[in-house]
Design a protein around this motif. Structure first.
Motif, PDB file in Angstrom:
ATOM      1  N   TYR A  74       0.838  -1.207   0.000  1.00 47.52           N
ATOM      2  CA  TYR A  74       0.000   0.000   0.000  1.00 47.52           C
ATOM      3  C   TYR A  74       0.872   1.255   0.000  1.00 47.52           C
ATOM      4  O   TYR A  74       0.607   2.225  -0.728  1.00 47.52           O
ATOM      5  CB  TYR A  74      -0.914   0.015   1.229  1.00 47.52           C
ATOM      6  N   PHE A  75       1.917   1.234   0.833  1.00 47.75           N
ATOM      7  CA  PHE A  75       2.825   2.388   0.907  1.00 47.75           C
ATOM      8  C   PHE A  75       3.481   2.648  -0.447  1.00 47.75           C
ATOM      9  O   PHE A  75       3.561   3.803  -0.893  1.00 47.75           O
ATOM     10  CB  PHE A  75       3.896   2.130   1.971  1.00 47.75           C
ATOM     11  N   MET A  76       3.941   1.596  -1.116  1.00 44.30           N
ATOM     12  CA  MET A  76       4.582   1.771  -2.412  1.00 44.30           C
ATOM     13  C   MET A  76       3.611   2.339  -3.443  1.00 44.30           C
ATOM     14  O   MET A  76       3.996   3.146  -4.301  1.00 44.30           O
ATOM     15  CB  MET A  76       5.156   0.436  -2.892  1.00 44.30           C
ATOM     16  N   ALA A  77       2.366   1.941  -3.367  1.00 43.32           N
ATOM     17  CA  ALA A  77       1.363   2.471  -4.300  1.00 43.32           C
ATOM     18  C   ALA A  77       1.134   3.963  -4.063  1.00 43.32           C
ATOM     19  O   ALA A  77       1.018   4.752  -5.007  1.00 43.32           O
ATOM     20  CB  ALA A  77       0.059   1.702  -4.166  1.00 43.32           C
ATOM     21  N   VAL A  78       1.057   4.367  -2.799  1.00 44.31           N
ATOM     22  CA  VAL A  78       0.893   5.796  -2.488  1.00 44.31           C
ATOM     23  C   VAL A  78       2.122   6.570  -2.949  1.00 44.31           C
ATOM     24  O   VAL A  78       2.009   7.657  -3.538  1.00 44.31           O
ATOM     25  CB  VAL A  78       0.656   6.008  -0.975  1.00 44.31           C
ATOM     26  N   ALA A  79       3.309   6.003  -2.699  1.00 46.81           N
ATOM     27  CA  ALA A  79       4.541   6.682  -3.098  1.00 46.81           C
ATOM     28  C   ALA A  79       4.602   6.870  -4.606  1.00 46.81           C
ATOM     29  O   ALA A  79       5.037   7.916  -5.095  1.00 46.81           O
ATOM     30  CB  ALA A  79       5.749   5.878  -2.609  1.00 46.81           C
ATOM     31  N   GLU A  80       4.155   5.877  -5.365  1.00 43.13           N
ATOM     32  CA  GLU A  80       4.209   5.951  -6.814  1.00 43.13           C
ATOM     33  C   GLU A  80       3.142   6.883  -7.373  1.00 43.13           C
ATOM     34  O   GLU A  80       3.414   7.686  -8.275  1.00 43.13           O
ATOM     35  CB  GLU A  80       4.022   4.556  -7.409  1.00 43.13           C
ATOM     36  N   ARG A  81       1.940   6.782  -6.831  1.00 45.74           N
ATOM     37  CA  ARG A  81       0.806   7.547  -7.382  1.00 45.74           C
ATOM     38  C   ARG A  81       0.633   8.910  -6.718  1.00 45.74           C
ATOM     39  O   ARG A  81      -0.120   9.757  -7.216  1.00 45.74           O
ATOM     40  CB  ARG A  81      -0.483   6.739  -7.239  1.00 45.74           C
ATOM     41  N   GLN A  82       1.281   9.106  -5.564  1.00 43.38           N
ATOM     42  CA  GLN A  82       1.199  10.365  -4.817  1.00 43.38           C
ATOM     43  C   GLN A  82      -0.250  10.724  -4.499  1.00 43.38           C
ATOM     44  O   GLN A  82      -0.630  11.896  -4.495  1.00 43.38           O
ATOM     45  CB  GLN A  82       1.883  11.507  -5.590  1.00 43.38           C
ATOM     46  N   ASN A  83      -1.033   9.696  -4.216  1.00 38.52           N
ATOM     47  CA  ASN A  83      -2.455   9.931  -3.946  1.00 38.52           C
ATOM     48  C   ASN A  83      -3.024   8.712  -3.222  1.00 38.52           C
ATOM     49  O   ASN A  83      -2.878   7.583  -3.689  1.00 38.52           O
ATOM     50  CB  ASN A  83      -3.190  10.172  -5.266  1.00 38.52           C
ATOM     51  N   PHE A  84      -3.689   8.958  -2.076  1.00 33.85           N
ATOM     52  CA  PHE A  84      -4.254   7.875  -1.293  1.00 33.85           C
ATOM     53  C   PHE A  84      -5.423   7.207  -2.015  1.00 33.85           C
ATOM     54  O   PHE A  84      -5.555   5.983  -2.005  1.00 33.85           O
ATOM     55  CB  PHE A  84      -4.708   8.404   0.069  1.00 33.85           C
ATOM     56  N   SER A  85      -6.275   8.009  -2.629  1.00 32.86           N
ATOM     57  CA  SER A  85      -7.450   7.454  -3.315  1.00 32.86           C
ATOM     58  C   SER A  85      -7.044   6.561  -4.480  1.00 32.86           C
ATOM     59  O   SER A  85      -7.636   5.496  -4.701  1.00 32.86           O
ATOM     60  CB  SER A  85      -8.360   8.579  -3.811  1.00 32.86           C
TER      61      SER A  85
END
Length: 292
Positions: free
Chosen positions: A8-19
């Protein structure tokens, strides 16, 4: 630590967006938020700063450190999962460059058949550079690789099995056909036909030409070793080829290269550091080691 939290953290880091991260994993946004909070508690530092005005999330310095480490952790976990599955497999995922497959591998086939292994091999044929990537990524488990220098790699266990010299090949009708040896600078005016860039012969040609002080006039490249030998036999150009690839009936002459370069046709056995082969894979590796 929950590895899903790292994903989850890597996805936020890559997309720069929680949603966006929540959408990627088909979970709610609070699930992502709680995962980040657990990681921040675990590491005792803020990992992500939220810009609610612009709906963006930015990594803190601590978050950047975790991003680099988490990527390696998740890659190693994925490799571990693949290797556990493969440890029970009845097939061997094997990488084999075409020229090794054509010239050298048939010598081992009888031994592999006698050991009951040959029918279990699933061969991936490609250039050594591509096979090296696939080996590191876990797409194959064992490979024979070619290189013009010994093949060190911190991520792989490698063992040099054999090395062979390169030769210049010319047509039977070529003026140089009566020679036994040649210095590469004597080829400055020649046309070259060569194996394409998936083969190390192209790199060897570059190295020998550079040492001799000229850029080779390459008029044709091909992945087909028999086509290259055929073009040379027709006296359309000269080429550079590993010695064992030249057979009786090829209608070409092989000239030893007198230049004292270290480039040779090296064949190495390679598999990942930490790879634990099953019994059949161990036997396969041992059979490959007899290649000389």
């Amino acid at each position: 630590m929950n590895t899903r939290d790292l994903e989850y953290f890597m996805a936020v880091a890559e997309r720069q967006n929680f949603s966006a991260a929540a959408t990627q994993f088909h979970v709610s946004q609070p699930t992502i938020t709680l995962a980040i909070k657990r990681l921040e508690t675990e590491f005792g530092d803020t990992l992500i700063q939220r810009d609610r005005t612009h709906a963006q999330a930015h990594l803190t310095p601590a978050g950047e450190i975790l991003q680099r480490r988490a990527k390696l952790i998740l890659q190693n976990l994925a490799l571990t999962q693949q290797e556990i599955v493969q440890s029970k497999a009845t097939t061997i995922r094997f990488g084999l460059p075409p020229i090794i497959g054509t010239v050298y591998f048939p010598r081992l086939a009888g031994k592999l058949m006698a050991d009951g292994i040959l029918s279990h091999i699933r061969t991936r044929e490609a250039g050594s550079d591509q096979l090296l990537k696939e080996l590191q990524n876990g797409d194959i488990d064992i490979a024979l690789l070619e290189s013009i220098q010994p093949l060190p790699n911190d991520l792989l266990h490698t063992q040099l099995l054999a090395d062979r010299p390169f030769h210049v090949i010319v047509s039977n009708q070529h003026p140089l056909a009566q020679r036994k040896h040649i210095s590469f600078h004597e080829l400055v005016s020649e046309r070259f036909v060569t194996l394409n860039d998936n083969f190390i012969h192209s790199a060897a040609l570059t190295a020998y030409s550079k040492a001799a002080g000229f850029k080779p006039n390459v008029i044709y490249k091909s992945p087909d070793i028999n086509l290259i030998k055929g073009l040379v036999a027709e006296n359309l150009g000269v080429s550079i080829l590993v010695s064992d690839a030249i057979k009786a009936g090829d209608e070409v002459v092989a000239l030893e290269i007198s230049d004292a370069l270290t480039e040779r046709f090296n064949i190495s056995l390679a598999y990942r550091q930490g790879f634990v082969p099953n019994a059949m894979q161990r036997q396969f590796i041992n059979d490959l080691k007899v290649l000389k």
